[in-house]
Enzyme design. Structure first.
Site, PDB file in Angstrom:
ATOM      1  N   HIS A  46     -29.767  13.491   3.658  1.00 12.72           N
ATOM      2  CA  HIS A  46     -30.300  12.250   4.234  1.00 12.72           C
ATOM      3  C   HIS A  46     -30.221  11.099   3.226  1.00 12.72           C
ATOM      4  CE1 HIS A  46     -32.023  14.971   7.263  1.00 12.72           C
ATOM      5  NE2 HIS A  46     -32.402  15.695   6.226  1.00 12.72           N
ATOM      6  N   TYR A  81       0.766  -1.236   0.000  1.00 17.14           N
ATOM      7  CA  TYR A  81       0.000   0.000   0.000  1.00 17.14           C
ATOM      8  C   TYR A  81       0.801   1.293   0.000  1.00 17.14           C
ATOM      9  CZ  TYR A  81      -3.677  -3.358   1.159  1.00 17.14           C
ATOM     10  OH  TYR A  81      -4.526  -4.426   1.143  1.00 17.14           O
ATOM     11  N   ARG A  90       5.755   2.104  18.646  1.00 19.57           N
ATOM     12  CA  ARG A  90       6.454   1.468  17.518  1.00 19.57           C
ATOM     13  C   ARG A  90       5.465   0.977  16.467  1.00 19.57           C
ATOM     14  NH1 ARG A  90      11.932  -0.696  18.835  1.00 19.57           N
ATOM     15  NH2 ARG A  90      12.406  -0.151  21.006  1.00 19.57           N
ATOM     16  N   SER A 124     -14.295  -8.740 -10.690  1.00 22.08           N
ATOM     17  CA  SER A 124     -14.779  -9.877  -9.908  1.00 22.08           C
ATOM     18  C   SER A 124     -14.295 -11.168 -10.555  1.00 22.08           C
ATOM     19  CB  SER A 124     -16.312  -9.871  -9.833  1.00 22.08           C
ATOM     20  OG  SER A 124     -16.807 -11.099  -9.337  1.00 22.08           O
ATOM     21  N   ARG A 160      19.374  -6.825  26.085  1.00 25.63           N
ATOM     22  CA  ARG A 160      17.943  -6.539  26.242  1.00 25.63           C
ATOM     23  C   ARG A 160      17.680  -5.043  26.344  1.00 25.63           C
ATOM     24  NH1 ARG A 160      15.737 -11.023  24.244  1.00 25.63           N
ATOM     25  NH2 ARG A 160      16.477 -12.896  25.302  1.00 25.63           N
ATOM     26  N   HIS A 161      18.445  -4.268  25.584  1.00 29.68           N
ATOM     27  CA  HIS A 161      18.261  -2.816  25.595  1.00 29.68           C
ATOM     28  C   HIS A 161      18.643  -2.287  24.214  1.00 29.68           C
ATOM     29  CE1 HIS A 161      18.551   1.411  26.712  1.00 29.68           C
ATOM     30  NE2 HIS A 161      18.021   1.113  27.901  1.00 29.68           N
ATOM     31  N   ASP A 162      17.660  -1.746  23.516  1.00 28.24           N
ATOM     32  CA  ASP A 162      17.895  -1.375  22.118  1.00 28.24           C
ATOM     33  C   ASP A 162      18.903  -0.239  21.967  1.00 28.24           C
ATOM     34  OD1 ASP A 162      16.142   0.424  23.282  1.00 28.24           O
ATOM     35  OD2 ASP A 162      14.845   0.623  21.515  1.00 28.24           O
TER      36      ASP A 162
END
Length: 476
Positions: free
Chosen positions: A153, A15, A332, A283, A79-81
């Site tokens: 309407h 997309y 993120r 279709s 364990r720490h970006d």
């Protein structure tokens, strides 16, 4: 395991534009973090900290050479970006390793980086919005005075013109553009605020010199091309900012959903269609189908963006005290995907605006079917002006309107109200055909189109001009 064996984000693969997808990539974000560390080192050196030109040169040498595999290996262990990036950068820049991230907390790079990414994302959205408005203005001008049946309407109402309806679509987008521009002008840097926003670490670095801490903050904001930084923060910049940005993106999504829905309705009436390519299949079973695929996709993606708005609002609401980390994973997901999805919507909207097809005879047919009822007041007034009794005329028109309406709805016959009235002697002096000229019922619609294109779209064209031309190929 092959790439096809794991889930892929359709916003990337199907997309959004390459431009928006690259903005939110790991590579670009990593390079941005390194740029932030270089800026920090440059400012700290200028303010007297012992950082050499050689150290800064080494940092700059590897600014764009990010080894993401090395980063991932460090993160699995640490364990720490952010610290994973610091170590990977330090391995490449051994002479500068000790001064990377000096005095800073993780949010120095994560939050300042996100603010830069949000700014660049909003600038892309701004240009795409302008481009859609300018493309749609050409359509509005072409059909400025083509009468069509208007609806309130979702029921037939007093006529308008095809061009005037397009101006309604554009004005929603103009209001969105103004909001995006407001958000852009309001963005500031987080700059160097420290772990809880008190700047204690930087005050220690500069041995209690408050003026140097203030200068550091201002210098970083300037190098990032922000007018200033947020006056006070906790550990992060105010998450209220994210919610406001998401409000703006949701606003764009709301407008696009409305426009695309109108187009889907008009397509079902065979009045206006989005582009349909030579080999396009509507279709798999019904070969004759010409489904409004682009408009349906816009509605689908816009609905997704609108759903993300509440997530940012909830995140802002639960940032206890100086900060909680439950914002991280959510942001993120929410922020990049909102930008990617709205980008995809605008790419589609520009494509549709460029190639909308109007079937003028079908438009005229639907208007002619309803116009006799709408013309009855004008016919009544003309008959009274020629000497007829107003109440007598009103009752006669009422009786014939009810009878003609029943024939249309119950028997499927054409609307014969005008023929019925022409047969009545009360209307012998009235030129009924002249009174049902569609042009007489659209009021100032053509002039409103001209004024809107001049007064509202004109300044947008003047401001963006060639910058707005961002057409890209519509993805699958």
């Amino acid at each position: 395991m092959s790439d096809n064996a794991v889930y892929e984000n359709p916003l990337i693969s199907r997309y959004a534009s390459r431009e928006m997808a690259q903005l939110w990539s790991s590579e670009y974000r990593s390079q941005l973090w390194r740029r932030l560390w270089i800026i920090l080192a440059e400012c700290e050196q200028e303010l007297g900290l012992p950082i050499s030109d050689a150290q800064i040169a080494q940092l700059k040498k590897f600014e764009k050479q990010v080894d993401l595999e090395a980063v991932q290996a460090y993160e699995r262990r640490l364990r720490h970006d952010v610290m994973a990036h610091v170590h990977a950068y330090g391995d490449q820049c051994p002479d500068a390793k000790g001064i990377i991230h000096w005095g800073a907390t993780s949010c120095y790079v994560t939050d300042n980086g996100d603010l830069v990414l949000i700014r660049q994302g909003l600038e892309m959205v701004q240009r795409r919005l302008a481009s859609v408005i300018l493309k749609m203005s050409e359509f509005a001008l072409k059909y400025r005075d083509l009468p069509c049946l208007a609806f309130t309407h979702l029921q037939p109402a007093q006529p308008t013109t095809v061009g005037k309806r397009a101006c309604l679509w554009m004005y929603d987008l103009v209001l969105d553009l103004q909001e995006v521009e407001h958000r852009l002008s309001s963005l500031l840097a987080r700059s160097a605020k420290g772990t809880t926003g008190t700047q204690a670490s930087f005050l220690q670095l500069f041995e209690g010199d408050h003026e140097k801490v203030r200068k550091l903050e201002a210098m970083i904001a300037t190098k990032l091309d922000f007018p200033s930084s947020y006056a006070v923060t906790g550990q992060t910049y105010p998450r209220k900012v994210d919610a406001q940005v998401m409000d703006a993106l949701s606003g764009v999504a709301q407008s696009i959903h409305k426009i695309a829905t109108d187009l889907r309705i008009l397509s079902s009436r065979k009045e206006v269609e989005e582009p349909f390519e030579k080999d396009q299949i509507g279709s798999s079973a019904m070969a004759y189908k010409r489904n409004p695929m682009r408009s349906e996709r816009m509605c689908s993606l816009a609905r997704f963006v609108m759903s993300l708005q509440s997530s940012a609002a909830q995140t802002a609401a639960v940032q206890w005290m100086e900060r909680t980390l439950d914002d991280s994973a959510n942001r993120r997901l929410v922020i990049p995907q909102a930008f990617l999805a709205i980008d995809a919507c605008l790419v589609l909207m520009e494509n549709v605006a460029t190639g909308m097809v109007v079937y003028e005879k079908q438009v005229a047919k639907y208007l002619a079917e309803e116009l006799p009822f709408m013309a009855t007041e004008a016919i009544m007034m003309a008959a009274v002006a020629e000497g007829a009794d107003r109440q007598e005329v009103h009752e006669l028109i009422r009786q014939h309107s009810v009878a003609a309406g029943l024939e249309v709805k119950q028997e499927g016959k054409p609307n014969n109200l005008l023929d019925r009235l022409k047969a009545e002697s009360l209307f012998d002096k009235v030129d009924i055909d002249q009174l049902v000229d569609p042009v007489a019922f659209v009021g100032r619609a053509p002039q409103q189109v001209d004024e809107f294109l001049s007064n509202i779209v004109g300044p947008i064209r003047e401001k963006f001009g060639d910058q707005a031309g961002m057409s890209v190929e519509v993805n699958v």
